[in-house]
Design a protein around this motif. Structure first.
Motif, mmCIF file in Angstrom:
data_model
loop_
_atom_site.group_PDB
_atom_site.id
_atom_site.type_symbol
_atom_site.label_atom_id
_atom_site.label_comp_id
_atom_site.label_asym_id
_atom_site.label_seq_id
_atom_site.Cartn_x
_atom_site.Cartn_y
_atom_site.Cartn_z
ATOM 1 N N HIS A 10 0.993 -1.052 -0.099
ATOM 2 C CA HIS A 10 0.098 0.207 -0.020
ATOM 3 C C HIS A 10 0.741 1.241 0.119
ATOM 4 O O HIS A 10 1.772 1.276 0.761
ATOM 5 N N ARG A 11 0.657 2.169 -0.951
ATOM 6 C CA ARG A 11 1.481 3.209 -1.067
ATOM 7 C C ARG A 11 0.587 4.612 -0.720
ATOM 8 O O ARG A 11 -0.067 4.929 -1.901
ATOM 9 N N ALA A 44 -7.207 -0.137 3.907
ATOM 10 C CA ALA A 44 -6.407 1.065 3.447
ATOM 11 C C ALA A 44 -7.335 2.328 3.576
ATOM 12 O O ALA A 44 -6.542 3.223 4.468
ATOM 13 N N PRO A 45 -8.373 2.636 3.355
ATOM 14 C CA PRO A 45 -9.188 1.965 2.121
ATOM 15 C C PRO A 45 -8.602 2.632 0.746
ATOM 16 O O PRO A 45 -8.140 3.821 1.063
ATOM 17 N N CYS A 46 -8.354 1.888 -0.213
ATOM 18 C CA CYS A 46 -7.955 2.584 -1.544
ATOM 19 C C CYS A 46 -8.680 1.804 -2.742
ATOM 20 O O CYS A 46 -8.421 0.658 -2.673
ATOM 21 N N HIS A 47 -8.962 2.597 -3.651
ATOM 22 C CA HIS A 47 -9.689 2.029 -4.581
ATOM 23 C C HIS A 47 -8.783 1.937 -6.047
ATOM 24 O O HIS A 47 -9.272 1.779 -7.249
ATOM 25 N N ARG A 48 -7.446 2.638 -5.982
ATOM 26 C CA ARG A 48 -6.709 2.490 -6.988
ATOM 27 C C ARG A 48 -5.522 1.311 -6.601
ATOM 28 O O ARG A 48 -4.863 1.304 -6.044
ATOM 29 N N TRP A 49 -5.645 0.541 -7.810
ATOM 30 C CA TRP A 49 -4.722 -0.629 -7.968
ATOM 31 C C TRP A 49 -3.849 -0.763 -9.144
ATOM 32 O O TRP A 49 -4.333 -0.473 -10.267
ATOM 33 N N LEU A 76 -16.535 -5.472 -6.165
ATOM 34 C CA LEU A 76 -15.923 -4.283 -5.827
ATOM 35 C C LEU A 76 -17.080 -3.072 -5.976
ATOM 36 O O LEU A 76 -16.697 -1.999 -5.384
ATOM 37 N N ARG A 77 -18.213 -3.346 -6.312
ATOM 38 C CA ARG A 77 -19.113 -2.126 -6.542
ATOM 39 C C ARG A 77 -19.437 -1.532 -5.096
ATOM 40 O O ARG A 77 -19.846 -2.419 -4.192
ATOM 41 N N GLY A 78 -19.326 -0.356 -4.979
ATOM 42 C CA GLY A 78 -19.799 0.342 -3.724
ATOM 43 C C GLY A 78 -18.747 0.090 -2.591
ATOM 44 O O GLY A 78 -19.340 0.431 -1.578
ATOM 45 N N ARG A 79 -17.827 -0.579 -2.651
ATOM 46 C CA ARG A 79 -16.881 -0.798 -1.734
ATOM 47 C C ARG A 79 -16.102 0.341 -1.203
ATOM 48 O O ARG A 79 -15.899 0.366 0.061
ATOM 49 N N TYR A 80 -15.699 1.087 -1.924
ATOM 50 C CA TYR A 80 -14.838 2.556 -1.714
ATOM 51 C C TYR A 80 -15.422 3.666 -2.079
ATOM 52 O O TYR A 80 -16.824 3.856 -2.435
ATOM 53 N N ALA A 81 -14.957 4.840 -1.649
ATOM 54 C CA ALA A 81 -15.488 6.420 -1.655
ATOM 55 C C ALA A 81 -15.875 6.456 -3.275
ATOM 56 O O ALA A 81 -16.506 7.226 -3.451
#
Length: 127
Positions: A10-11, A44-49, A76-81
Motif C-alpha cells: 500500500h502506497r 487501507a481504504p484504497c480504490h486505486r490498484w 468491488l461495486r460500492g466498496r470504496y469512496a
C-alpha cells in the motif's frame, strides 16, 4: 511476499495499492491473490490498484477471466469512496494480448486499463 508469489504494497503517497506477481500461479492461487489484494484495499481504504502481471504467462485463461468478470469485479461495486480503478501493467511483448474479460459496467463500478509503462499507469490511476 505471499505464498502465492504475490507482493502487495500500500502506497498512501500515490495513493495506490501495488500488486506484483513474481511468477506464474495456479488459478486457485490467483484467486487467493486477488482476494488478498481486495482485503488490503478494504483496510487501507484504497480504490486505486496497479496490478503488475508482467511475469505471469496466463493473461487470457478463460476460467480466471470468467471468475474475474462475473464474481470478483462485481464484488468491488460500492466498496470504496470512488469506483475501483485497476491498471494492469503488462510486458510490451504481450501488450497485444487481451488481459481481462469484458467487465460489464452494469454490474460493477470497476474501471480497467492496460499499460506497458508504469508511469502512464500511475497517471491514469489518478484520473
Amino acid at each position: 511476499m505471499l505464498p502465492n508469489g504475490l507482493d502487495l504494497l500500500h502506497r498512501p503517497d500515490l495513493p495506490a495499492i501495488i500488486a506484483r506477481w513474481q511468477h506464474d500461479v495456479t488459478a486457485a492461487e490467483l484467486q487467493t491473490g486477488y482476494e488478498a489484494l481486495r482485503d488490503l484495499a478494504d483496510r487501507a481504504p484504497c480504490h486505486r490498484w496497479l496490478l503488475d502481471i508482467r511475469r505471469r504467462a496466463d493473461l487470457t485463461e478463460p476460467a480466471i477471466n470468467a471468475w474475474f468478470g462475473e464474481v470478483f469485479a462485481p464484488s468491488l461495486r460500492g466498496r470504496y469512496a470512488a469506483a475501483a480503478r485497476l491498471a494492469f501493467l503488462v510486458s510490451p511483448l504481450r501488450a497485444h494480448e487481451p488481459v481481462m474479460a469484458i467487465v460489464s459496467p452494469h454490474n460493477t463500478d470497476c474501471a480497467i486499463a492496460t499499460f506497458t509503462n508504469e508511469a502512464a499507469a500511475y497517471q491514469w490511476l489518478q484520473a
